[in-house]
Design a protein around this motif. Structure first.
Motif, mmCIF file in Angstrom:
data_model
loop_
_atom_site.group_PDB
_atom_site.id
_atom_site.type_symbol
_atom_site.label_atom_id
_atom_site.label_comp_id
_atom_site.label_asym_id
_atom_site.label_seq_id
_atom_site.Cartn_x
_atom_site.Cartn_y
_atom_site.Cartn_z
ATOM 1 N N ARG A 170 0.831 -1.222 0.000
ATOM 2 C CA ARG A 170 0.000 0.000 0.000
ATOM 3 C C ARG A 170 0.854 1.256 0.000
ATOM 4 O O ARG A 170 0.526 2.253 -0.651
ATOM 5 C CB ARG A 170 -0.903 -0.019 1.238
ATOM 6 C CG ARG A 170 -1.856 1.155 1.350
ATOM 7 C CD ARG A 170 -2.634 1.074 2.641
ATOM 8 N NE ARG A 170 -3.746 2.024 2.670
ATOM 9 C CZ ARG A 170 -4.582 2.158 3.698
ATOM 10 N NH1 ARG A 170 -4.437 1.390 4.772
ATOM 11 N NH2 ARG A 170 -5.558 3.040 3.648
ATOM 12 N N LEU A 199 -4.119 3.113 -4.427
ATOM 13 C CA LEU A 199 -5.193 3.943 -3.917
ATOM 14 C C LEU A 199 -6.476 3.125 -3.777
ATOM 15 O O LEU A 199 -6.565 1.985 -4.220
ATOM 16 C CB LEU A 199 -5.423 5.135 -4.854
ATOM 17 C CG LEU A 199 -4.175 5.987 -5.150
ATOM 18 C CD1 LEU A 199 -4.490 7.051 -6.185
ATOM 19 C CD2 LEU A 199 -3.647 6.602 -3.865
ATOM 20 N N SER A 200 -7.480 3.745 -3.164
ATOM 21 C CA SER A 200 -8.716 3.019 -2.879
ATOM 22 C C SER A 200 -9.424 2.551 -4.146
ATOM 23 O O SER A 200 -10.178 1.584 -4.116
ATOM 24 C CB SER A 200 -9.660 3.884 -2.048
ATOM 25 O OG SER A 200 -9.967 5.081 -2.734
ATOM 26 N N ASN A 201 -9.206 3.247 -5.268
ATOM 27 C CA ASN A 201 -9.864 2.844 -6.518
ATOM 28 C C ASN A 201 -8.941 2.053 -7.440
ATOM 29 O O ASN A 201 -9.261 1.802 -8.589
ATOM 30 C CB ASN A 201 -10.394 4.076 -7.261
ATOM 31 C CG ASN A 201 -9.274 5.043 -7.640
ATOM 32 O OD1 ASN A 201 -8.147 4.898 -7.187
ATOM 33 N ND2 ASN A 201 -9.602 6.031 -8.458
ATOM 34 N N THR A 202 -7.777 1.671 -6.932
ATOM 35 C CA THR A 202 -6.834 0.871 -7.715
ATOM 36 C C THR A 202 -7.368 -0.550 -7.865
ATOM 37 O O THR A 202 -7.962 -1.099 -6.941
ATOM 38 C CB THR A 202 -5.467 0.815 -7.015
ATOM 39 O OG1 THR A 202 -4.985 2.135 -6.807
ATOM 40 C CG2 THR A 202 -4.454 0.038 -7.857
ATOM 41 N N GLN A 203 -7.148 -1.130 -9.028
ATOM 42 C CA GLN A 203 -7.485 -2.531 -9.210
ATOM 43 C C GLN A 203 -6.221 -3.369 -9.175
ATOM 44 O O GLN A 203 -5.231 -3.046 -9.838
ATOM 45 C CB GLN A 203 -8.221 -2.785 -10.527
ATOM 46 C CG GLN A 203 -8.678 -4.236 -10.649
ATOM 47 C CD GLN A 203 -9.310 -4.554 -11.984
ATOM 48 O OE1 GLN A 203 -8.866 -4.055 -13.006
ATOM 49 N NE2 GLN A 203 -10.338 -5.386 -11.983
ATOM 50 N N THR A 250 -9.207 -5.822 0.152
ATOM 51 C CA THR A 250 -10.535 -5.208 0.235
ATOM 52 C C THR A 250 -10.666 -4.357 1.492
ATOM 53 O O THR A 250 -11.362 -3.335 1.494
ATOM 54 C CB THR A 250 -11.621 -6.300 0.207
ATOM 55 O OG1 THR A 250 -11.498 -7.053 -1.008
ATOM 56 C CG2 THR A 250 -13.015 -5.683 0.265
ATOM 57 N N GLY A 264 -9.828 -0.952 0.785
ATOM 58 C CA GLY A 264 -10.622 -0.336 -0.262
ATOM 59 C C GLY A 264 -10.168 -0.608 -1.672
ATOM 60 O O GLY A 264 -10.648 0.033 -2.615
ATOM 61 N N VAL A 265 -9.259 -1.552 -1.850
ATOM 62 C CA VAL A 265 -8.742 -1.853 -3.182
ATOM 63 C C VAL A 265 -9.658 -2.856 -3.881
ATOM 64 O O VAL A 265 -10.093 -3.838 -3.280
ATOM 65 C CB VAL A 265 -7.306 -2.412 -3.097
ATOM 66 C CG1 VAL A 265 -6.832 -2.897 -4.457
ATOM 67 C CG2 VAL A 265 -6.369 -1.352 -2.554
ATOM 68 N N GLN A 266 -9.934 -2.609 -5.152
ATOM 69 C CA GLN A 266 -10.736 -3.530 -5.947
ATOM 70 C C GLN A 266 -9.849 -4.656 -6.456
ATOM 71 O O GLN A 266 -8.742 -4.417 -6.941
ATOM 72 C CB GLN A 266 -11.372 -2.807 -7.129
ATOM 73 C CG GLN A 266 -12.282 -1.659 -6.737
ATOM 74 C CD GLN A 266 -12.779 -0.897 -7.952
ATOM 75 O OE1 GLN A 266 -12.826 -1.437 -9.049
ATOM 76 N NE2 GLN A 266 -13.156 0.359 -7.755
ATOM 77 N N CYS A 267 -10.333 -5.874 -6.358
ATOM 78 C CA CYS A 267 -9.532 -7.039 -6.741
ATOM 79 C C CYS A 267 -10.273 -7.909 -7.737
ATOM 80 O O CYS A 267 -11.498 -8.014 -7.702
ATOM 81 C CB CYS A 267 -9.203 -7.901 -5.517
ATOM 82 S SG CYS A 267 -8.168 -7.103 -4.286
#
Length: 313
Positions: A257, A265-269, A287, A290-293
């Motif tokens: 992180r 960032l929180s919107n990073t995939q 998750t 806040g990371v999208q996986c």
């Protein structure tokens, strides 16, 4: 079936040998005919040729001499035949150009190279095998061949890899899996007579929360809580193993992180490429920040990478 469409792919890492008998059919599609497992590089006491030949004997007895491709720690300084490290940035499509070929009991073996990078802190990082899996993933997911994406390949040595337009730009290694194994079997944390049990996801998330929210440098203290929480009867030994996994993976994700090489960032995939269990563990930890996986199967990526290189040859 003709042997001209058959080859053997060997993913031989620190902990495990995984060999695959593969067939390439019409349309360049790969079919897995058979597979077998064996001991990793550090467990065979330098008996690499004997170990491999023993593993593939049933296939060679039926189909004769076949081309073999090997990747992983087996091509490192602690392995069989050392191959070079290719400097990043690198397009993994070019791995075969730097392969080292040798003969073994009539088989031609192509040993694939590794990759290395120099990080912003001037430290050098290396990997062997994961670049093949990255190649396979990219070949099966063309939408990721443009733009930037961060990959996480969890395992004995977890790799965090920055990809830009299909090239490996840089990566960072964390010894998360090896630490887990050492602490489970060679420390005071987990009793020797601890029985196997169902993985406790609640205990795992408690361990994640501890290190994800901790001050930098709190990992060593967090690890000791695996013991104290058993002494206080908060965790059973089986739960403690899941908790330890959470402590280590939470620390790994926390480091990723705040890595200076990329922005998590929180919107990073992030694409997690591993076994089902490890994919779930890392996705749960990511998750939480806040990371999208999205998840991808490591075996599928490995076979896809070998398939591309075999056909390129």
């Amino acid at each position: 079936m003709t042997t001209s469409t058959l080859f053997i792919a060997v993913d031989w890492g620190t902990s495990h040998l995984r060999a695959y008998l593969c067939k390439v059919g019409e349309g360049s599609e790969l079919t897995l005919i058979d597979q077998c497992d064996g001991p990793g590089v550090v467990k065979v006491n330098q008996h690499f040729q004997q170990t491999l030949i023993h593993a593939i004997t049933p296939w060679t007895a039926q189909y004769g001499v076949l081309p073999i491709y090997i990747a992983g720690q087996i091509t490192s300084t602690i392995g069989w035949h050392e191959t070079p490290y290719l400097e990043c940035p690198i397009n993994p499509e070019g791995l075969l150009d730097a392969a080292v070929s040798f003969e073994c009991e009539g088989h031609t073996i192509n040993a694939l190279p590794g990759t290395k990078c120099t990080l912003q802190n001037t430290l050098i990082d290396v990997m062997r095998g994961e670049e093949l899996q990255i190649l396979g993933f990219l070949k099966q997911n063309e939408q990721y061949q443009t733009g930037k994406i961060l990959l996480c390949l969890p395992g004995t040595h977890t790799k965090w890899v920055l990809i830009n337009n299909g090239k490996i730009i840089c990566f960072k290694t964390a010894m998360t899996g090896e630490l887990y194994d050492l602490l489970c079997h060679q420390s005071v944390l987990i009793p020797d007579d601890c029985a196997e049990g169902e993985f406790d996801w609640q205990a795992f998330e408690q361990g994640c929360d501890l290190t994800l929210g901790s001050d930098s440098g709190n990992l060593a203290h967090g690890i000791f809580s695996v013991r104290t929480r058993q002494l206080s009867k908060e965790l059973t030994p089986v739960q403690a193993k899941a908790y330890l996994s959470g402590v280590l993976i939470g620390s790994d994700v926390r480091a990723a992180r705040y890595a200076s090489e990329w922005q998590l960032l929180s919107n990073t995939q992030v694409v997690v490429i591993g076994t089902k269990q490890l994919n779930t563990c890392f996705t749960k930890a990511l998750t939480k920040i806040g990371v999208q996986c999205s998840e991808f199967d490591i075996k599928s990526a490995t076979l896809s990478g070998f398939n591309y290189l075999y056909q390129s040859a």
